[in-house]
Design a protein around this motif. Structure first.
Motif, PDB file in Angstrom:
ATOM      1  N   ARG A 165       2.071  25.734  36.403  1.00  0.00           N
ATOM      2  CA  ARG A 165       3.518  25.944  36.358  1.00  0.00           C
ATOM      3  C   ARG A 165       4.308  26.484  37.599  1.00  0.00           C
ATOM      4  NH1 ARG A 165       6.555  29.972  33.636  1.00  0.00           N
ATOM      5  NH2 ARG A 165       4.853  30.611  32.520  1.00  0.00           N
ATOM      6  N   ARG A 166       3.958  27.603  38.288  1.00  0.00           N
ATOM      7  CA  ARG A 166       4.502  28.106  39.293  1.00  0.00           C
ATOM      8  C   ARG A 166       3.434  28.328  40.293  1.00  0.00           C
ATOM      9  NH1 ARG A 166      10.215  27.058  40.047  1.00  0.00           N
ATOM     10  NH2 ARG A 166      11.044  27.432  37.985  1.00  0.00           N
ATOM     11  N   PRO A 167       2.785  27.801  40.880  1.00  0.00           N
ATOM     12  CA  PRO A 167       1.669  28.142  41.688  1.00  0.00           C
ATOM     13  C   PRO A 167       2.043  28.987  42.779  1.00  0.00           C
ATOM     14  CG  PRO A 167       1.627  25.749  41.349  1.00  0.00           C
ATOM     15  CD  PRO A 167       2.926  26.256  40.824  1.00  0.00           C
ATOM     16  N   ALA A 168       1.407  30.237  42.994  1.00  0.00           N
ATOM     17  CA  ALA A 168       1.608  31.124  44.022  1.00  0.00           C
ATOM     18  C   ALA A 168       0.858  30.400  45.302  1.00  0.00           C
ATOM     19  CB  ALA A 168       1.187  32.445  43.775  1.00  0.00           C
ATOM     20  N   GLY A 169       1.395  31.054  46.429  1.00  0.00           N
ATOM     21  CA  GLY A 169       0.778  30.533  47.910  1.00  0.00           C
ATOM     22  C   GLY A 169       1.739  30.298  48.966  1.00  0.00           C
ATOM     23  N   ALA A 170       1.345  30.572  50.104  1.00  0.00           N
ATOM     24  CA  ALA A 170       2.244  30.213  51.236  1.00  0.00           C
ATOM     25  C   ALA A 170       2.931  28.905  51.245  1.00  0.00           C
ATOM     26  CB  ALA A 170       1.233  30.575  52.695  1.00  0.00           C
ATOM     27  N   THR A 182       4.416  18.674  24.264  1.00  0.00           N
ATOM     28  CA  THR A 182       5.329  19.594  23.512  1.00  0.00           C
ATOM     29  C   THR A 182       4.820  20.877  24.052  1.00  0.00           C
ATOM     30  OG1 THR A 182       5.295  18.217  21.798  1.00  0.00           O
ATOM     31  CG2 THR A 182       5.503  20.545  21.156  1.00  0.00           C
ATOM     32  N   ARG A 183       3.357  21.130  24.162  1.00  0.00           N
ATOM     33  CA  ARG A 183       3.090  22.256  24.814  1.00  0.00           C
ATOM     34  C   ARG A 183       3.685  23.073  26.090  1.00  0.00           C
ATOM     35  NH1 ARG A 183      -1.598  20.102  22.550  1.00  0.00           N
ATOM     36  NH2 ARG A 183      -2.629  19.727  24.612  1.00  0.00           N
ATOM     37  N   LEU A 184       3.799  21.851  26.893  1.00  0.00           N
ATOM     38  CA  LEU A 184       4.289  22.118  28.318  1.00  0.00           C
ATOM     39  C   LEU A 184       5.745  22.576  28.046  1.00  0.00           C
ATOM     40  CD1 LEU A 184       2.628  19.136  30.137  1.00  0.00           C
ATOM     41  CD2 LEU A 184       2.124  21.479  30.719  1.00  0.00           C
ATOM     42  N   LEU A 185       6.502  21.827  27.257  1.00  0.00           N
ATOM     43  CA  LEU A 185       7.682  22.334  27.030  1.00  0.00           C
ATOM     44  C   LEU A 185       8.012  23.668  26.511  1.00  0.00           C
ATOM     45  CD1 LEU A 185       9.151  18.812  25.748  1.00  0.00           C
ATOM     46  CD2 LEU A 185       9.993  20.009  27.791  1.00  0.00           C
ATOM     47  N   ALA A 186       7.099  24.018  25.407  1.00  0.00           N
ATOM     48  CA  ALA A 186       7.207  25.324  24.758  1.00  0.00           C
ATOM     49  C   ALA A 186       6.956  26.484  25.877  1.00  0.00           C
ATOM     50  CB  ALA A 186       6.360  25.140  23.361  1.00  0.00           C
ATOM     51  N   GLU A 187       5.687  26.175  26.490  1.00  0.00           N
ATOM     52  CA  GLU A 187       5.347  27.296  27.680  1.00  0.00           C
ATOM     53  C   GLU A 187       6.451  27.717  28.597  1.00  0.00           C
ATOM     54  OE1 GLU A 187       2.008  25.789  29.882  1.00  0.00           O
ATOM     55  OE2 GLU A 187       2.928  26.750  31.364  1.00  0.00           O
ATOM     56  N   ARG A 188       7.276  26.726  29.002  1.00  0.00           N
ATOM     57  CA  ARG A 188       8.493  26.857  29.874  1.00  0.00           C
ATOM     58  C   ARG A 188       9.714  27.556  29.033  1.00  0.00           C
ATOM     59  NH1 ARG A 188       5.304  23.555  31.635  1.00  0.00           N
ATOM     60  NH2 ARG A 188       5.063  23.090  33.999  1.00  0.00           N
ATOM     61  N   ARG A 189       9.935  27.099  27.913  1.00  0.00           N
ATOM     62  CA  ARG A 189      11.010  27.382  27.112  1.00  0.00           C
ATOM     63  C   ARG A 189      10.552  29.079  26.793  1.00  0.00           C
ATOM     64  NH1 ARG A 189      10.834  28.420  21.904  1.00  0.00           N
ATOM     65  NH2 ARG A 189       9.560  26.715  21.530  1.00  0.00           N
ATOM     66  N   GLN A 190       9.316  29.540  26.172  1.00  0.00           N
ATOM     67  CA  GLN A 190       8.964  30.724  25.800  1.00  0.00           C
ATOM     68  C   GLN A 190       9.097  31.712  27.135  1.00  0.00           C
ATOM     69  OE1 GLN A 190       5.414  29.746  24.089  1.00  0.00           O
ATOM     70  NE2 GLN A 190       6.488  29.015  22.142  1.00  0.00           N
ATOM     71  N   ALA A 191       8.951  31.023  28.292  1.00  0.00           N
ATOM     72  CA  ALA A 191       8.662  31.917  29.582  1.00  0.00           C
ATOM     73  C   ALA A 191      10.121  31.967  30.054  1.00  0.00           C
ATOM     74  CB  ALA A 191       7.831  31.399  30.585  1.00  0.00           C
ATOM     75  N   GLY A 192      11.256  31.366  29.405  1.00  0.00           N
ATOM     76  CA  GLY A 192      12.575  31.221  30.231  1.00  0.00           C
ATOM     77  C   GLY A 192      12.611  30.533  31.383  1.00  0.00           C
ATOM     78  N   ASP A 193      11.453  29.637  31.824  1.00  0.00           N
ATOM     79  CA  ASP A 193      11.341  29.120  32.984  1.00  0.00           C
ATOM     80  C   ASP A 193      11.730  27.691  32.756  1.00  0.00           C
ATOM     81  OD1 ASP A 193      10.830  28.713  35.578  1.00  0.00           O
ATOM     82  OD2 ASP A 193       8.469  29.096  35.448  1.00  0.00           O
ATOM     83  N   TRP A 194      13.090  27.562  32.593  1.00  0.00           N
ATOM     84  CA  TRP A 194      13.400  26.249  32.071  1.00  0.00           C
ATOM     85  C   TRP A 194      13.353  25.100  32.976  1.00  0.00           C
ATOM     86  CZ3 TRP A 194      14.795  26.103  27.013  1.00  0.00           C
ATOM     87  CH2 TRP A 194      15.188  27.186  26.123  1.00  0.00           C
ATOM     88  N   ALA A 195      13.476  25.498  34.370  1.00  0.00           N
ATOM     89  CA  ALA A 195      13.626  24.553  35.421  1.00  0.00           C
ATOM     90  C   ALA A 195      12.225  24.186  36.086  1.00  0.00           C
ATOM     91  CB  ALA A 195      14.496  24.910  36.769  1.00  0.00           C
ATOM     92  N   ALA A 196      11.203  24.870  35.571  1.00  0.00           N
ATOM     93  CA  ALA A 196       9.834  24.510  36.105  1.00  0.00           C
ATOM     94  C   ALA A 196       9.391  23.046  35.825  1.00  0.00           C
ATOM     95  CB  ALA A 196       8.792  25.493  35.527  1.00  0.00           C
ATOM     96  N   PRO A 197       9.257  22.192  36.834  1.00  0.00           N
ATOM     97  CA  PRO A 197       9.034  20.690  36.786  1.00  0.00           C
ATOM     98  C   PRO A 197       7.891  20.448  35.975  1.00  0.00           C
ATOM     99  CG  PRO A 197       8.925  21.703  39.011  1.00  0.00           C
ATOM    100  CD  PRO A 197       8.917  22.499  38.300  1.00  0.00           C
ATOM    101  N   ILE A 198       7.903  19.442  35.101  1.00  0.00           N
ATOM    102  CA  ILE A 198       6.612  18.932  34.581  1.00  0.00           C
ATOM    103  C   ILE A 198       6.304  17.586  35.259  1.00  0.00           C
ATOM    104  CG2 ILE A 198       5.745  17.819  32.568  1.00  0.00           C
ATOM    105  CD1 ILE A 198       7.611  19.680  31.045  1.00  0.00           C
ATOM    106  N   GLY A 199       5.022  17.613  35.787  1.00  0.00           N
ATOM    107  CA  GLY A 199       4.829  16.359  36.659  1.00  0.00           C
ATOM    108  C   GLY A 199       4.243  15.423  35.910  1.00  0.00           C
ATOM    109  N   LEU A 200       4.519  14.186  35.715  1.00  0.00           N
ATOM    110  CA  LEU A 200       3.795  12.999  34.809  1.00  0.00           C
ATOM    111  C   LEU A 200       2.777  12.362  35.945  1.00  0.00           C
ATOM    112  CD1 LEU A 200       3.661  10.714  32.703  1.00  0.00           C
ATOM    113  CD2 LEU A 200       5.366   9.731  34.072  1.00  0.00           C
ATOM    114  N   LEU A 201       1.394  12.172  35.582  1.00  0.00           N
ATOM    115  CA  LEU A 201       0.777  11.686  36.469  1.00  0.00           C
ATOM    116  C   LEU A 201       0.160  10.270  35.840  1.00  0.00           C
ATOM    117  CD1 LEU A 201      -1.412  11.895  38.888  1.00  0.00           C
ATOM    118  CD2 LEU A 201      -2.974  13.094  37.222  1.00  0.00           C
ATOM    119  N   THR A 202       0.281   9.213  36.650  1.00  0.00           N
ATOM    120  CA  THR A 202      -0.039   7.679  36.564  1.00  0.00           C
ATOM    121  C   THR A 202      -0.861   7.586  37.779  1.00  0.00           C
ATOM    122  OG1 THR A 202       1.792   6.914  37.666  1.00  0.00           O
ATOM    123  CG2 THR A 202       1.964   7.411  35.341  1.00  0.00           C
ATOM    124  N   HIS A 203      -1.900   6.575  37.029  1.00  0.00           N
ATOM    125  CA  HIS A 203      -3.003   5.776  38.225  1.00  0.00           C
ATOM    126  C   HIS A 203      -2.555   4.396  37.831  1.00  0.00           C
ATOM    127  CE1 HIS A 203      -4.675   9.717  37.969  1.00  0.00           C
ATOM    128  NE2 HIS A 203      -5.255   9.374  39.113  1.00  0.00           N
TER     129      HIS A 203
END
Ligand code: ZN
Length: 242
Positions: free
Chosen positions: A153-158, A188-209
């Motif tokens: 969700r919010r990867p740490a690192g330089a 739903t799980r990704l949304l709930a995780e962000r809402r519960q953390a108050g991290d509303w703006a953390a982007p959710i990445g859709l992955l396609t191939h």
């Protein structure tokens, strides 16, 4: 049931005056194909910004006009040649013993082939989302602006890292559409995780191939991208926001 739970979760977001932030990454482009044209046309038709992660050993000249005609499409680097060199523990381009200098050099060679393409942003997507222990250091040394792997969700690192989280496909037993219920459950799980953390703006990445989509995947993708209750952002916008 899972679609109902998704609707309830989205109602909680609306009640809080928030709109989920999504971005869209597609992997494995190498050349101009009907599937890639279809993908880009979908981005244009729905106004959902698309990031194409392209393997640098493909036909660059063929990609250039497609990208030039779709200014909303961002191009990033997907590996160096997408060949597996790991002996065990899943696929990855770099073997366990490969050092940071060698990886840095391979990254730079690949990027030099893509840098001239329209919409190119110096960001890296490791094939199979495999993060070699030396990869973050090699990306910093090679001067990348960002990278993207899987599920954090919010990867740490330089170096800025914006992951993908929501896979359109399932892979066991051959690639195919994940199914609306399974997709809704994960979303739903990704949304709930962000809402519960108050991290509303953390982007959710859709992955396609795009090369692996069946018709069910294309049809669902088209409907999902057209949703107006989601805030679709391009990778450059997310990077600019820091
Ligand atoms: Zn790939």
């Amino acid at each position: 049931m899972r679609r109902l739970l998704l609707a309830l979760e989205l109602r909680r977001w609306r009640a809080a005056g928030r709109r989920p932030v999504l971005w869209w990454r597609d992997d494995d482009a190498r050349e101009d194909t009907p599937a890639l044209r279809r993908l880009i046309a979908l981005s244009v038709a729905t106004s959902a910004p698309l990031t194409v992660a392209a393997i640098p050993d493909g036909d660059r000249e063929g990609l250039a006009p497609l990208l030039a005609a779709a200014p909303g499409v961002t191009l990033v680097q997907h590996g160096v040649d997408h060949r597996n060199r790991r002996a065990e523990g899943g696929s990855g381009e770099f073997a366990a013993e490969t050092g940071v200098e060698e990886i840095t050099e391979a990254l730079q060679t690949g990027w030099a082939r893509l840098a001239i393409l329209p919409g190119a942003v110096k960001a890296f997507v490791p094939p199979w989302n495999f993060v070699h222990p030396a990869l973050p250091e090699a990306l910093s040394r090679a001067g990348y602006a960002a990278w993207s792997a899987w599920a954090e969700r919010r990867p740490a690192g330089a170096l800025a890292r914006i992951d993908a989280h929501l896979d359109l496909l399932r892979w066991g037993g051959g690639a195919r559409f994940r199914g609306e219920g399974a997709f809704a459950g994960r979303f739903t799980r990704l949304l709930a995780e962000r809402r519960q953390a108050g991290d509303w703006a953390a982007p959710i990445g859709l992955l396609t191939h795009h090369l692996d989509h069946d018709e069910a995947a294309w049809a669902f993708l088209e409907r999902f991208l057209a949703r107006r209750d989601l805030d679709w952002r391009g990778l450059p916008d997310l990077l600019a926001e820091g």
